[in-house]
Write an enzyme that holds these catalytic residues in place. Structure first.
Site, short mmCIF file in Angstrom:
data_model
loop_
_atom_site.label_atom_id
_atom_site.label_comp_id
_atom_site.label_asym_id
_atom_site.label_seq_id
_atom_site.Cartn_x
_atom_site.Cartn_y
_atom_site.Cartn_z
N HIS A 1 4.68 0.16 0.17
CA HIS A 1 5.39 -0.65 1.15
C HIS A 1 4.47 -1.72 1.72
O HIS A 1 3.25 -1.64 1.59
CB HIS A 1 6.01 0.21 2.25
CG HIS A 1 5.02 0.99 3.06
ND1 HIS A 1 4.44 2.15 2.61
CD2 HIS A 1 4.52 0.78 4.29
CE1 HIS A 1 3.63 2.63 3.52
NE2 HIS A 1 3.64 1.80 4.56
N ARG B 1 4.90 5.65 14.92
CA ARG B 1 4.87 6.21 13.57
C ARG B 1 4.24 7.60 13.55
O ARG B 1 3.23 7.83 14.22
CB ARG B 1 4.06 5.30 12.64
CG ARG B 1 4.20 5.67 11.17
CD ARG B 1 3.29 4.84 10.29
NE ARG B 1 1.91 5.31 10.38
CZ ARG B 1 0.90 4.75 9.75
NH1 ARG B 1 1.09 3.68 9.00
NH2 ARG B 1 -0.32 5.23 9.86
N HIS C 1 0.83 -1.21 0.00
CA HIS C 1 0.00 0.00 0.00
C HIS C 1 0.86 1.26 0.00
O HIS C 1 2.06 1.23 0.28
CB HIS C 1 -0.91 0.02 1.24
CG HIS C 1 -0.16 0.14 2.53
ND1 HIS C 1 0.55 -0.90 3.08
CD2 HIS C 1 0.01 1.19 3.38
CE1 HIS C 1 1.12 -0.51 4.20
NE2 HIS C 1 0.82 0.75 4.41
N ASP D 1 0.54 4.97 1.99
CA ASP D 1 -0.20 5.35 3.20
C ASP D 1 -1.33 6.34 2.93
O ASP D 1 -1.13 7.38 2.30
CB ASP D 1 0.75 6.02 4.22
CG ASP D 1 1.62 4.99 4.94
OD1 ASP D 1 1.18 3.84 5.09
OD2 ASP D 1 2.74 5.36 5.35
C1 SIN Z 1 2.94 0.85 7.87
O1 SIN Z 1 2.36 0.39 6.90
O2 SIN Z 1 3.02 2.05 8.05
C2 SIN Z 1 3.61 -0.09 8.85
C3 SIN Z 1 4.91 -0.57 8.33
C4 SIN Z 1 5.58 -1.50 9.28
O3 SIN Z 1 5.09 -1.74 10.39
O4 SIN Z 1 6.64 -2.02 8.93
#
Ligand code: SIN
Length: 285
Positions: free
Chosen positions: A261, A276, A105, A107
């Protein structure tokens, strides 16, 4: 230079793959001066995802680093459980069945202005596994034929969060990071170009993803699915990827304007605890 403020004289940058990503050592992100930040930003635009090792960061320092790029976003669906609404605990407990962001995806593209980027800081990681994959969507665009590029130019797609939030999703039964699944939740939806131009580098990249993209403008989901599936796969080719392996104290910053990612959920029985933040972006064009 004032005490405690650091330049970038000792910074070492090592590419993570042939397509995108670099590991950065010898720099303290909590003590960057303006010149140091300008260099970090240049390296960021070149490599698209930077994995900074050995950082000591509390939530305030993480937010302060993010704010050097722009204002922070309060996520529309993931619920902060600490002192700051901008900081999400991306936490998987040993008994959790699911992890945040397992599917490829970009974000939060349901937003009219999706985040410029995200910074994820590792507090606790499993003994093995829990890596994150990144894929370069500008490289994906470059590999397409002129014919499909011409077809896609000018097309727009509907993005919303119905697959990732709301009462129908039930992620809260499977994972520890709390999600909006209450009856008062309403979807957030935006229309974005299928190919976007990076506002800082001017490069074109594919901008569709499995989590948020629903259909092409003016088409049904059934009509859109075959071409979307082709474009998802085209953007996830192994030669477009790099892989970040985490250590406690790793901070990874990624450019959401040109990457997808996926978090690899391969550490059943272990804890992974990260924080995050997301930085506000522009309206894709
Ligand atoms: C995310 O998609 O922001 C999480 C990525 C992760 O936990 O490695």
């Amino acid at each position: 230079m004032p005490d405690g403020v650091q330049g970038i004289a000792n910074m070492q940058v090592k590419p993570l793959s042939g397509s995108c990503g670099a590991e950065v050592r010898g720099i303290d992100l909590a003590a960057l001066d303006d010149e140091g930040f300008a260099t970090v930003n240049e390296v960021f635009l070149r490599h698209k995802v930077l994995c900074f090792r050995d950082q000591e960061m509390d939530e305030e320092a993480l937010m302060a680093f993010g704010r050097r790029f722009g204002p922070l976003i309060v996520h529309p669906n993931l619920i902060a459980d600490g002192n700051h609404p901008e900081v999400i605990a991306i936490r998987k407990e040993p008994g959790d069945k699911a992890a945040v962001g397992e599917n490829w995806h970009t974000d939060t593209t349901c937003l009219e202005k999706p985040p410029l980027g995200s910074a994820l800081y590792a507090l606790e990681v499993p003994p093995a596994g829990g890596d994150t994959l990144f894929a370069d969507q500008q490289g994906a665009w470059d590999l397409l034929s002129d014919g499909i590029k011409e077809t896609l130019s000018g097309m727009r797609a509907v993005h919303n969060d119905t697959r990732v939030a709301g009462p129908a999703t039930n992620f809260n039964a499977l994972r520890s990071t709390r999600n909006r699944e209450d009856d008062a939740w309403r979807p957030t939806e935006s229309l974005h170009p299928v190919v976007r131009t990076h506002p800082e580098t001017g490069r074109k990249g594919l901008f569709v993803n499995r989590a948020y993209t629903i259909r092409f403008e003016g088409m049904t989901e059934a009509e859109s699915t075959p071409l979307l599936d082709y474009l998802y796969a085209a953007g996830e080719r192994v030669e477009l990827t790099c892989r970040v392996s985490w250590e406690p104290g790793t901070l990874t910053l990624w450019d959401n304007r040109c990457l997808k990612h996926a978090a690899i959920n391969d550490y059943s029985g272990y804890r992974r605890d990260m924080r995050r933040i997301q930085i506000e972006g522009d309206r894709p064009s």
